[in-house]
Design an enzyme around this catalytic site. Structure first.
Site, PDB file in Angstrom:
ATOM      1  N   HIS A   1       6.561  30.317  15.991  1.00  0.00           N
ATOM      2  CA  HIS A   1       7.314  30.674  14.790  1.00  0.00           C
ATOM      3  C   HIS A   1       8.401  29.623  14.509  1.00  0.00           C
ATOM      4  CE1 HIS A   1       7.549  34.606  12.405  1.00  0.00           C
ATOM      5  NE2 HIS A   1       8.463  33.865  11.802  1.00  0.00           N
TER       6      HIS A   1
ATOM      7  N   THR B   1       0.869  38.030  11.615  1.00  0.00           N
ATOM      8  CA  THR B   1       1.906  37.433  12.458  1.00  0.00           C
ATOM      9  C   THR B   1       2.210  38.386  13.603  1.00  0.00           C
ATOM     10  OG1 THR B   1       2.806  36.145  10.653  1.00  0.00           O
ATOM     11  CG2 THR B   1       4.283  36.574  12.497  1.00  0.00           C
TER      12      THR B   1
ATOM     13  N   SER C   1       3.655  33.790   2.396  1.00  0.00           N
ATOM     14  CA  SER C   1       4.341  34.766   3.255  1.00  0.00           C
ATOM     15  C   SER C   1       4.472  36.126   2.584  1.00  0.00           C
ATOM     16  CB  SER C   1       5.740  34.232   3.595  1.00  0.00           C
ATOM     17  OG  SER C   1       6.532  35.250   4.166  1.00  0.00           O
TER      18      SER C   1
ATOM     19  N   TYR D   1       2.821  40.959   7.590  1.00  0.00           N
ATOM     20  CA  TYR D   1       3.538  41.710   8.625  1.00  0.00           C
ATOM     21  C   TYR D   1       3.033  43.137   8.557  1.00  0.00           C
ATOM     22  CZ  TYR D   1       6.938  37.959   9.426  1.00  0.00           C
ATOM     23  OH  TYR D   1       7.533  36.773   9.775  1.00  0.00           O
TER      24      TYR D   1
ATOM     25  N   LYS E   1      -1.505  34.872  14.240  1.00  0.00           N
ATOM     26  CA  LYS E   1      -0.528  33.774  14.333  1.00  0.00           C
ATOM     27  C   LYS E   1       0.560  34.145  15.338  1.00  0.00           C
ATOM     28  CE  LYS E   1       2.780  31.268  11.379  1.00  0.00           C
ATOM     29  NZ  LYS E   1       4.094  31.825  11.617  1.00  0.00           N
TER      30      LYS E   1
HETATM   31  C1  LIG Z   1      12.548  29.317   6.897  1.00  0.00           C
HETATM   32  C2  LIG Z   1      11.328  29.798   7.631  1.00  0.00           C
HETATM   33  C3  LIG Z   1      10.748  31.004   7.262  1.00  0.00           C
HETATM   34  C4  LIG Z   1       9.604  31.445   7.908  1.00  0.00           C
HETATM   35  N1  LIG Z   1       9.008  32.593   7.483  1.00  0.00           N
HETATM   36  C5  LIG Z   1       7.867  33.008   8.079  1.00  0.00           C
HETATM   37  C6  LIG Z   1       7.193  34.160   7.606  1.00  0.00           C
HETATM   38  O1  LIG Z   1       7.613  34.805   6.648  1.00  0.00           O
HETATM   39  N2  LIG Z   1       6.062  34.538   8.256  1.00  0.00           N
HETATM   40  C7  LIG Z   1       5.553  33.836   9.330  1.00  0.00           C
HETATM   41  O2  LIG Z   1       4.537  34.204   9.890  1.00  0.00           O
HETATM   42  N3  LIG Z   1       6.169  32.716   9.766  1.00  0.00           N
HETATM   43  C8  LIG Z   1       7.297  32.281   9.171  1.00  0.00           C
HETATM   44  N4  LIG Z   1       7.897  31.133   9.604  1.00  0.00           N
HETATM   45  C9  LIG Z   1       7.261  30.330  10.686  1.00  0.00           C
HETATM   46  C10 LIG Z   1       6.300  29.289  10.090  1.00  0.00           C
HETATM   47  O3  LIG Z   1       5.143  29.900   9.580  1.00  0.00           O
HETATM   48  C11 LIG Z   1       5.848  28.266  11.123  1.00  0.00           C
HETATM   49  O4  LIG Z   1       5.341  28.936  12.251  1.00  0.00           O
HETATM   50  C12 LIG Z   1       6.925  27.274  11.555  1.00  0.00           C
HETATM   51  O5  LIG Z   1       7.813  26.994  10.502  1.00  0.00           O
HETATM   52  C13 LIG Z   1       6.293  25.973  12.023  1.00  0.00           C
HETATM   53  O6  LIG Z   1       7.244  25.104  12.518  1.00  0.00           O
HETATM   54  P1  LIG Z   1       7.851  23.869  11.674  1.00  0.00           P
HETATM   55  O7  LIG Z   1       8.827  24.454  10.715  1.00  0.00           O
HETATM   56  O8  LIG Z   1       8.500  23.051  12.746  1.00  0.00           O
HETATM   57  O9  LIG Z   1       6.713  23.147  10.993  1.00  0.00           O
HETATM   58  C14 LIG Z   1       9.044  30.682   8.966  1.00  0.00           C
HETATM   59  C15 LIG Z   1       9.640  29.469   9.329  1.00  0.00           C
HETATM   60  C16 LIG Z   1      10.757  29.012   8.666  1.00  0.00           C
HETATM   61  C17 LIG Z   1      11.359  27.685   9.055  1.00  0.00           C
END
Ligand SMILES: Cc1cc2nc3c(=O)[nH]c(=O)nc-3n(C[C@H](O)[C@H](O)[C@H](O)COP(=O)(O)O)c2cc1C
Length: 360
Positions: free
Chosen positions: A256, A155, A106, A129, A232
């Site tokens: 997300h 993203t 990330s 981002y 994404k």
């Molecule tokens: C704590 C947390 C932080 C996240 N940070 C980002 C991020 O920095 N960039 C991004 O594109 N997605 C982020 N996501 C989304 C994840 O990439 C992903 O789409 C999502 O967690 C998938 O669902 P799951 O947690 O049920 O497996 C984040 C998700 C969580 C839970």
């Protein structure tokens, strides 16, 4: 308790995390309808197993954008992994390498992208981002290129941050010793200020993210790098086609993890229309709510090339650092292999939609 599945890891992780970090990781936006839907939707999909097929050896290996991985399960980008364990993203990179799969790092990591690359035994993609000040994003792209990242993941579902009420109530902020490591000493890298009723992350996003970003931004990114670019956060056929038109090399169907717009469908529900729209012109992946090997099998049969998991990796990190994250991956691998055998599907690359049907 000795964890034997991803749900066990989630239960244990809650006991290892302070309540604000737990809420940040576990929570979603609004009423968390989409967050719940992500897992629930997999239960509405039934498998149509075939029998008397030779499953004495099952092949899980596949490729993503030409990169070989040992199974169709990758690590989604999640921010602030040092909240889960001191090594944070570096531990995840080691776990991914041990499991011979790919990690998406990330932008909002608490270790620099160079530190993560230094620990990685496997392939990496970098999640980006696009900021108001595009020079910031461009410099991240240059650093990712120089560090050997193999693709960029733009993203697209976060022009602003979703309304994450748990974080608002907790006035979520990083502890002072943690920073958004990729930004060095820049002022905006410090998200440790508690402001009543607000998440420090939401404040950062509102200052830095570019809500004016359009498809031109994807074309811009395509133009400044020769790395493949994935988008994404796509949930519709229309946007899948626009992504292709603007040069996307891959699509991650995602909401997300239920953290952006509440009320959108579970990502697995959106997958079929994206698959139908792109007609094989690019690889499509899905994330959100994948907790079982059978979930992975269902996603593959609906057309995903591979899946990504987000929170379960954080649970593994919280419980046992790199070893915990690796164990999460190995548990899911073993479940997928068993599910393939019981479904009469010995090769991941040969799975098709005849394996599933939707139930009411
Ligand atoms: C704590 C947390 C932080 C996240 N940070 C980002 C991020 O920095 N960039 C991004 O594109 N997605 C982020 N996501 C989304 C994840 O990439 C992903 O789409 C999502 O967690 C998938 O669902 P799951 O947690 O049920 O497996 C984040 C998700 C969580 C839970």
């Amino acid at each position: 308790m000795q964890p034997i599945n991803l749900w066990d890891y989630e239960l244990l992780a809650e006991t290892h995390l302070d309540s604000s970090a737990w809420d940040y990781y576990r929570g979603g936006s609004g009423d968390e309808v989409t967050l719940r839907a992500n897992c629930a939707a997999y239960r509405r999909i039934q498998l149509r197993p075939r029998v008397l097929v030779d499953v004495s050896s099952c092949e899980l290996e596949t490729t993503v954008l030409g990169t070989p991985i040992s199974m169709p399960i990758m690590i989604a980008p999640t921010a602030y992994q040092c909240l889960a364990c001191p090594e944070g993203e570096c531990a995840t990179a080691r776990a991914a390498g041990e499991a011979k799969t790919l990690m998406v790092a990330s932008t909002m990591a608490t270790r620099t992208l160079e530190e993560i690359a230094g620990e990685a035994g496997g392939a990496l993609w970098f999640q980006l981002y696009v900021y108001h000040d595009r020079r910031i994003s461009e410099s991240l792209v240059r650093r990712a290129e120089a560090s050997g990242y193999r693709a960029l993941v733009l993203t697209a579902d976060a022009p602003r941050l979703g309304r994450r009420e748990r974080d608002m109530r907790n006035a979520f902020a990083l502890p002072p010793h943690l920073r958004m490591a990729n930004f060095g000493n820049a002022e905006h890298a410090d998200v440790s200020h508690h402001e009543t009723g607000m998440s420090a992350l939401a404040v950062h996003a509102s200052l830095m993210f570019d809500p004016g970003l359009t498809w031109e931004g994807l074309a811009w990114l395509r133009g400044i790098t020769s790395l493949p670019v994935l988008v994404k956060g796509i949930l519709t056929a229309e946007d899948a086609l626009l992504a292709l038109e603007h040069g996307a090399d891959g699509i991650i169907v995602s909401n997300h993890g239920g953290r952006q717009q509440d009320g959108v469908p579970a990502s697995i529900v959106a997958l079929p229309e994206v698959i139908e729209a792109v007609r094989g012109h690019c690889e499509v992946y899905v994330d959100g709510g994948i907790r079982r090997g059978t979930d992975v099998l269902k996603a593959l049969s609906l057309g995903a090339r591979a899946v990504l998991i987000g929170r379960p990796i954080l649970w593994g990190l919280a419980v046992n650092g790199a070893a915990g994250a690796q164990h999460v991956l190995e548990l899911l691998r073993a479940e997928l292999e068993l599910a393939m055998a019981l479904a009469g599907q010995p090769r991941v690359t040969a799975i098709d939609s005849s394996l599933v049907r939707w139930s009411e």
